[in-house]
Design a protein around this motif. Structure first.
Motif, PDB file in Angstrom:
ATOM      1  N   SER A   1      18.371 -58.058 -22.887  1.00 28.56           N
ATOM      2  CA  SER A   1      18.469 -56.885 -22.026  1.00 28.56           C
ATOM      3  C   SER A   1      18.734 -57.326 -20.587  1.00 28.56           C
ATOM      4  N   GLU A   2      19.456 -56.491 -19.881  1.00 26.67           N
ATOM      5  CA  GLU A   2      19.741 -56.797 -18.486  1.00 26.67           C
ATOM      6  C   GLU A   2      18.465 -56.807 -17.656  1.00 26.67           C
ATOM      7  N   LYS A   3      17.488 -56.005 -18.060  1.00 28.20           N
ATOM      8  CA  LYS A   3      16.206 -55.946 -17.343  1.00 28.20           C
ATOM      9  C   LYS A   3      15.495 -57.302 -17.409  1.00 28.20           C
ATOM     10  N   CYS A   4      15.423 -57.885 -18.591  1.00 30.13           N
ATOM     11  CA  CYS A   4      14.769 -59.188 -18.740  1.00 30.13           C
ATOM     12  C   CYS A   4      15.551 -60.282 -18.024  1.00 30.13           C
ATOM     13  N   LEU A   5      16.881 -60.196 -18.059  1.00 28.54           N
ATOM     14  CA  LEU A   5      17.708 -61.163 -17.342  1.00 28.54           C
ATOM     15  C   LEU A   5      17.430 -61.086 -15.850  1.00 28.54           C
ATOM     16  N   ALA A   6      17.381 -59.865 -15.305  1.00 24.79           N
ATOM     17  CA  ALA A   6      17.105 -59.685 -13.879  1.00 24.79           C
ATOM     18  C   ALA A   6      15.715 -60.209 -13.515  1.00 24.79           C
ATOM     19  N   LEU A   7      14.730 -59.959 -14.373  1.00 21.91           N
ATOM     20  CA  LEU A   7      13.372 -60.460 -14.121  1.00 21.91           C
ATOM     21  C   LEU A   7      13.339 -61.987 -14.127  1.00 21.91           C
ATOM     22  N   ALA A   8      14.046 -62.592 -15.069  1.00 21.97           N
ATOM     23  CA  ALA A   8      14.070 -64.054 -15.158  1.00 21.97           C
ATOM     24  C   ALA A   8      14.717 -64.664 -13.917  1.00 21.97           C
ATOM     25  N   ILE A   9      15.793 -64.040 -13.429  1.00 19.87           N
ATOM     26  CA  ILE A   9      16.452 -64.538 -12.224  1.00 19.87           C
ATOM     27  C   ILE A   9      15.529 -64.365 -11.023  1.00 19.87           C
ATOM     28  N   LYS A  10      14.911 -63.203 -10.906  1.00 15.74           N
ATOM     29  CA  LYS A  10      14.012 -62.914  -9.790  1.00 15.74           C
ATOM     30  C   LYS A  10      12.832 -63.883  -9.758  1.00 15.74           C
ATOM     31  N   ARG A  11      12.277 -64.178 -10.917  1.00 16.24           N
ATOM     32  CA  ARG A  11      11.117 -65.061 -11.018  1.00 16.24           C
ATOM     33  C   ARG A  11      11.502 -66.540 -10.967  1.00 16.24           C
ATOM     34  N   ARG A  12      12.809 -66.838 -10.927  1.00 13.48           N
ATOM     35  CA  ARG A  12      13.323 -68.210 -10.971  1.00 13.48           C
ATOM     36  C   ARG A  12      12.803 -68.951 -12.202  1.00 13.48           C
ATOM     37  N   ALA A  13      12.776 -68.238 -13.322  1.00  9.52           N
ATOM     38  CA  ALA A  13      12.223 -68.772 -14.562  1.00  9.52           C
ATOM     39  C   ALA A  13      13.134 -69.794 -15.231  1.00  9.52           C
ATOM     40  N   PHE A  14      14.433 -69.713 -14.998  1.00  3.34           N
ATOM     41  CA  PHE A  14      15.356 -70.653 -15.640  1.00  3.34           C
ATOM     42  C   PHE A  14      15.071 -72.086 -15.197  1.00  3.34           C
ATOM     43  N   GLY A  15      14.879 -72.293 -13.914  1.00  4.55           N
ATOM     44  CA  GLY A  15      14.628 -73.632 -13.370  1.00  4.55           C
ATOM     45  C   GLY A  15      13.341 -74.238 -13.893  1.00  4.55           C
ATOM     46  N   ARG A  16      12.331 -73.413 -14.093  1.00  4.65           N
ATOM     47  CA  ARG A  16      11.056 -73.923 -14.625  1.00  4.65           C
ATOM     48  C   ARG A  16      11.139 -74.194 -16.122  1.00  4.65           C
ATOM     49  N   ALA A  17      11.769 -73.300 -16.849  1.00  8.91           N
ATOM     50  CA  ALA A  17      11.834 -73.437 -18.304  1.00  8.91           C
ATOM     51  C   ALA A  17      12.797 -74.529 -18.755  1.00  8.91           C
ATOM     52  N   LEU A  18      13.839 -74.763 -17.963  1.00  8.09           N
ATOM     53  CA  LEU A  18      14.885 -75.697 -18.378  1.00  8.09           C
ATOM     54  C   LEU A  18      15.095 -76.829 -17.381  1.00  8.09           C
ATOM     55  N   ALA A  19      14.051 -77.314 -16.809  1.00  6.93           N
ATOM     56  CA  ALA A  19      14.064 -78.504 -15.942  1.00  6.93           C
ATOM     57  C   ALA A  19      15.171 -78.503 -14.890  1.00  6.93           C
ATOM     58  N   GLY A  20      15.129 -77.525 -14.020  1.00  8.66           N
ATOM     59  CA  GLY A  20      16.042 -77.509 -12.883  1.00  8.66           C
ATOM     60  C   GLY A  20      17.364 -76.813 -13.102  1.00  8.66           C
ATOM     61  N   ALA A  21      17.616 -76.312 -14.286  1.00  3.48           N
ATOM     62  CA  ALA A  21      18.871 -75.604 -14.548  1.00  3.48           C
ATOM     63  C   ALA A  21      18.790 -74.220 -13.913  1.00  3.48           C
ATOM     64  N   THR A  22      19.659 -73.951 -12.965  1.00  2.00           N
ATOM     65  CA  THR A  22      19.584 -72.687 -12.228  1.00  2.00           C
ATOM     66  C   THR A  22      20.884 -71.889 -12.221  1.00  2.00           C
ATOM     67  N   GLU A  23      21.988 -72.470 -12.642  1.00  2.00           N
ATOM     68  CA  GLU A  23      23.283 -71.784 -12.624  1.00  2.00           C
ATOM     69  C   GLU A  23      23.380 -70.879 -13.856  1.00  2.00           C
ATOM     70  N   THR A  24      23.208 -69.564 -13.646  1.00  3.99           N
ATOM     71  CA  THR A  24      23.106 -68.617 -14.757  1.00  3.99           C
ATOM     72  C   THR A  24      24.373 -67.798 -14.986  1.00  3.99           C
ATOM     73  N   GLY A  25      25.485 -68.191 -14.408  1.00  4.37           N
ATOM     74  CA  GLY A  25      26.732 -67.429 -14.540  1.00  4.37           C
ATOM     75  C   GLY A  25      27.155 -67.217 -15.979  1.00  4.37           C
ATOM     76  N   ALA A  26      27.037 -68.239 -16.818  1.00  2.63           N
ATOM     77  CA  ALA A  26      27.434 -68.116 -18.230  1.00  2.63           C
ATOM     78  C   ALA A  26      26.542 -67.119 -18.963  1.00  2.63           C
ATOM     79  N   VAL A  27      25.264 -67.118 -18.639  1.00  5.94           N
ATOM     80  CA  VAL A  27      24.321 -66.196 -19.277  1.00  5.94           C
ATOM     81  C   VAL A  27      24.629 -64.769 -18.839  1.00  5.94           C
ATOM     82  N   GLU A  28      24.850 -64.568 -17.555  1.00  8.70           N
ATOM     83  CA  GLU A  28      25.169 -63.239 -17.035  1.00  8.70           C
ATOM     84  C   GLU A  28      26.463 -62.718 -17.658  1.00  8.70           C
ATOM     85  N   SER A  29      27.474 -63.566 -17.771  1.00  8.90           N
ATOM     86  CA  SER A  29      28.747 -63.167 -18.389  1.00  8.90           C
ATOM     87  C   SER A  29      28.546 -62.759 -19.835  1.00  8.90           C
TER      88      SER A  29
END
Length: 113
Positions: free
Chosen positions: A58-86
């Motif tokens: 869901s776009e809601k969960c994606l927005a929450l994950a970006i807001k919380r900067r959860a990608f960088g914590r869950a995936l060891a510094g990975a922060t470029e989410t363009g592919a996921v958003e697309s």
């Protein structure tokens, strides 16, 4: 006494956006691209090597994950989410449809069936 699980219950994963739990079939698996890259990729087949993070489709969960900067914590510094958003904006199917050949598909290898 150990609690017995109902049949059909599989592994439980936690969404990095909303932090609610769900089954593997309800969530999308994400992985870091590897090789020192900060790119996050959608693992549609759930087979890519490396640590995975899980997100509700869901776009809601994606927005929450970006807001919380959860990608960088869950995936060891990975922060470029363009592919996921697309992927989320394209409306791509989240679960691969089985081939319509009439033959049973090959069972998956491994213990996470």
């Amino acid at each position: 006494m150990a609690e017995l699980l109902e049949p059909g219950h599989g592994p439980v994963r936690t969404c990095i956006g909303c932090r609610r739990q769900g089954s593997r079939s309800e969530l999308v698996r994400l992985v870091a691209q590897g090789g020192g890259s900060s790119t996050v990729l959608v693992d549609v087949r759930r087979r890519m090597a490396g640590r995975g993070a899980w997100l509700h489709p869901s776009e809601k969960c994606l927005a929450l994950a970006i807001k919380r900067r959860a990608f960088g914590r869950a995936l060891a510094g990975a922060t470029e989410t363009g592919a996921v958003e697309s992927y989320f904006m394209s409306g791509a199917p989240l679960v691969e449809a089985p081939a319509a050949t009439g033959k049973p598909s090959k069972p998956e290898s491994g213990s996470e069936n």
